[in-house]
Every structure is written in structure tokens, then in C-alpha cells.
Write an enzyme that holds these catalytic residues in place. Structure first.
Site, PDB file in Angstrom:
ATOM      1  N   HIS A 161       0.842  -1.208   0.000  1.00 36.95           N
ATOM      2  CA  HIS A 161       0.000   0.000   0.000  1.00 36.95           C
ATOM      3  C   HIS A 161       0.877   1.258   0.000  1.00 36.95           C
ATOM      4  O   HIS A 161       0.583   2.238  -0.686  1.00 36.95           O
ATOM      5  CB  HIS A 161      -0.882   0.055   1.266  1.00 36.95           C
ATOM      6  CG  HIS A 161      -1.883  -1.043   1.376  1.00 36.95           C
ATOM      7  ND1 HIS A 161      -1.811  -2.023   2.331  1.00 36.95           N
ATOM      8  CD2 HIS A 161      -3.002  -1.311   0.660  1.00 36.95           C
ATOM      9  CE1 HIS A 161      -2.839  -2.846   2.207  1.00 36.95           C
ATOM     10  NE2 HIS A 161      -3.572  -2.446   1.203  1.00 36.95           N
ATOM     11  N   LYS A 184      -0.687  -6.951  -7.757  1.00 33.75           N
ATOM     12  CA  LYS A 184      -0.908  -8.240  -7.097  1.00 33.75           C
ATOM     13  C   LYS A 184      -2.345  -8.702  -7.350  1.00 33.75           C
ATOM     14  O   LYS A 184      -2.600  -9.872  -7.598  1.00 33.75           O
ATOM     15  CB  LYS A 184      -0.650  -8.117  -5.599  1.00 33.75           C
ATOM     16  CG  LYS A 184      -0.590  -9.458  -4.960  1.00 33.75           C
ATOM     17  CD  LYS A 184      -0.911  -9.408  -3.507  1.00 33.75           C
ATOM     18  CE  LYS A 184      -1.770 -10.561  -3.165  1.00 33.75           C
ATOM     19  NZ  LYS A 184      -2.974 -10.230  -2.480  1.00 33.75           N
ATOM     20  N   MET A 204       3.263  -9.218  -0.780  1.00 34.26           N
ATOM     21  CA  MET A 204       2.689  -8.617   0.433  1.00 34.26           C
ATOM     22  C   MET A 204       1.170  -8.570   0.308  1.00 34.26           C
ATOM     23  O   MET A 204       0.631  -8.247  -0.751  1.00 34.26           O
ATOM     24  CB  MET A 204       3.238  -7.209   0.614  1.00 34.26           C
ATOM     25  CG  MET A 204       4.725  -7.223   0.778  1.00 34.26           C
ATOM     26  SD  MET A 204       5.242  -6.277   2.182  1.00 34.26           S
ATOM     27  CE  MET A 204       6.992  -6.594   2.101  1.00 34.26           C
ATOM     28  N   ARG A 222      -3.756 -10.204   4.176  1.00 38.54           N
ATOM     29  CA  ARG A 222      -4.117 -11.537   4.697  1.00 38.54           C
ATOM     30  C   ARG A 222      -2.889 -12.342   5.120  1.00 38.54           C
ATOM     31  O   ARG A 222      -3.034 -13.370   5.764  1.00 38.54           O
ATOM     32  CB  ARG A 222      -4.939 -12.308   3.665  1.00 38.54           C
ATOM     33  CG  ARG A 222      -6.357 -11.761   3.530  1.00 38.54           C
ATOM     34  CD  ARG A 222      -7.242 -12.677   2.702  1.00 38.54           C
ATOM     35  NE  ARG A 222      -8.649 -12.302   2.792  1.00 38.54           N
ATOM     36  CZ  ARG A 222      -9.282 -11.536   1.901  1.00 38.54           C
ATOM     37  NH1 ARG A 222      -8.640 -11.050   0.871  1.00 38.54           N
ATOM     38  NH2 ARG A 222     -10.557 -11.238   2.073  1.00 38.54           N
TER      39      ARG A 222
END
Ligand code: PAF
Length: 280
Positions: free
Chosen positions: A35, A147, A182, A185
Site C-alpha cells: 500500500h 498483485k 505482500m 491476509r
């Protein structure tokens, strides 16, 4: 850093920054370096950076992890402050979905494949909330991680089909030293499992090598499945080698020439669902 909890608070800020180039990162919190790399891209391209944190119940099916999804607001806000984010929008569910809410945004093609086939309703929840958030934030740029490659492709289609005046920017997947992508979860995994789960990325890399060495799609898939199945902690949800625009599966007898493809997989690692992909 300004924190807005309601749409009207955010709109007040937005109206006083009407001429600014706003970069926007929608998140569900439990923020990690992936993020923060999106934040860094936004800071590079845009005058102001807005992050939202909203765990969107609409994209979870009843048997999924909405209740136990990691919520780490205090740490998230610290990270965003350190990265000099301008505004964080953290609405309650009732602020986004009024009790009589009755309109959904559904993508009808790409969303039926891969993640969509395994998680019915997931993309409907994503495209609905992202449309609402785009209307509230009114960004010039929105940043999404590769991702979640299918999500990124569908959001680009959403912006085209619904005429949002927003540039969607895909940013590369950030990985642990082991190669594990990454993900919020990953917090469900023990340290040992995090190391062992890097087999997912190793498998995708093997796929890339095999296809580049002119192996057929069918034989490549067989080898990748057998590598994953050798690990007793893993249950494969899907393994795909697909066209990167249509997300159609390539036929087993195909050998790669110049086409752009995505090798992707979803696995349950000790019951934690992990996804990853490589774009060739
Ligand atoms: O990728 C996510 O975290 C979510 O799907 C998103 C885009 C924030 C929508 O809830």
C-alpha cells in the site's frame, strides 16, 4: 494529515482543493509496504494524496473473512502520517451504504473468470464500492497494485465503460525477501508459513521459465500443479495461464510467441487464501 469520517467533511476539503491533482489509493486497511508503495507513486505524480480505509462488506461472501479481516486503524494512520498523506477518508459502513441502498455496478465478462469464478459477488462488491468512492473522492489518478491483477484490469474497464475521468495506474507487486507477495491476509500466517508460502511465487517463476523455453501451456500447467501439490499445506483453488486482455485461458497446445499473458494462481495455504501472478 486530515482525517475525514463523513462524505460531507471530505467534500468540504475537496471543494477547497478543487484545482489540485488528486492521487487516490482505496484500501481496506491493514496497511503494508505494498500500500505504501502506492502512496509513494501518488506522491510522485500528484499534488495531493488521499487514502481511504473501508472494509467493504459487499465484496465478502457470507463464508469469507469479513468479521476477522485485520483492522489496525491506529497503526495504519501512523504509517500514512509518516508517508505524508494529505487526507485519510475512513467512513462507517452506514455512510457508504444507506439502509435502502439498492444499486450495484456489475462487470459482466472479465469478472466471471478466475477470482470471480471462485468468489461469486466479489467483483460486484469491488466495482460498486470503487465507483462510489471515485464519485466521492473525484481523483485525477487512482493507484492499484498488480498483485490483484484482475481487479486492476476490471477497474480500468470500469473507468472506460462508465466514463470516469480518472487515470488508473497499476503499480508493481511488492514482495517479502522470500518472494511472497505482500498482502493484508499474510497476517493470518505464522512466520514459518510466510517463508513456506513463497513456493507460490517460485511456482509462477517456474511457469515463466518453462513458457519462455517454449514449453506448451498444458505441460507447464502440469508441472506447476505438481510442484504445488507436493506441499501438504497447499490446496490449489485455480492455476491459470490466460490472455492478459481478455483473461481467456490459453489452449493446452499453445506455445508462447509474442502474446502478453498472465500466469496466476490462488491457493489455500493452511486454509489462508493467497493469490499471486506474473505478467509475461
Ligand atoms: O484491493 C482492495 O483492498 C479492495 O478490493 C478495494 C479496491 C479497496 C475495494 O474495497
Amino acid at each position: 494529515m486530515k482525517i475525514c469520517k463523513t462524505i460531507s467533511e471530505f467534500k468540504n476539503w475537496r471543494n477547497s482543493n478543487i484545482h489540485e491533482n488528486i492521487g487516490y489509493i482505496p484500501t481496506m486497511g491493514a496497511l503494508h509496504k505494498g500500500h505504501l508503495s502506492l502512496v509513494a507513486s501518488s506522491k510522485l505524480h500528484c499534488d495531493k494524496t488521499v487514502v481511504s480505509i473501508f472494509v467493504n462488506e459487499l465484496q465478502f461472501s457470507p463464508d469469507e473473512d469479513f468479521e476477522k479481516y485485520p483492522r489496525t486503524l491506529e497503526q495504519d494512520l501512523k504509517k500514512l502520517e509518516n508517508h505524508k498523506v494529505d487526507v485519510v477518508f475512513i467512513p462507517e459502513t452506514s455512510e457508504i451504504y444507506k439502509s435502502d441502498f439498492s444499486i450495484l455496478i456489475n462487470e459482466l465478462d472479465l469478472s466471471q473468470k478466475l477470482e470471480g469464478a471462485s468468489r461469486p459477488g466479489f467483483f460486484s462488491g469491488v466495482t460498486t464500492v470503487v465507483s462510489k468512492l471515485f464519485n466521492i473522492i473525484e481523483p485525477s489518478y487512482a493507484f492499484f497494485g498488480e498483485k490483484d491483477i484482475q481487479q486492476l484490469i476490471i477497474i480500468k474497464k470500469l473507468v472506460l465503460d462508465l466514463n470516469f475521468n480518472i487515470q488508473v495506474v497499476g503499480c508493481e507487486t511488492i514482495r517479502e525477501a522470500s518472494g511472497l507477495a505482500m498482502s493484508s491476509r499474510n497476517q493470518y500466517l505464522s512466520d514459518q508459513d510466510k517463508k513456506d508460502a513463497s513456493i507460490l511465487y517460485e511456482t509462477l517463476q517456474l511457469g515463466q521459465n518453462l513458457l519462455k523455453k517454449n514449453e506448451t501451456v498444458g505441460e507447464t500447467k502440469l508441472q506447476l500443479k505438481s510442484k504445488l501439490q507436493n506441499n501438504k499445506k497447499i490446496k490449489i483453488d485455480y492455476l491459470s495461464i490466460a490472455n492478459s486482455t481478455t483473461l481467456e485461458e490459453l489452449r493446452d497446445n499453445v506455445k508462447l510467441k509474442n502474446e502478453k499473458v498472465i500466469i496466476s494462481a490462488a491457493i489455500f495455504f493452511n486454509d489462508v487464501r493467497l493469490i499471486d501472478n506474473i505478467i509475461i
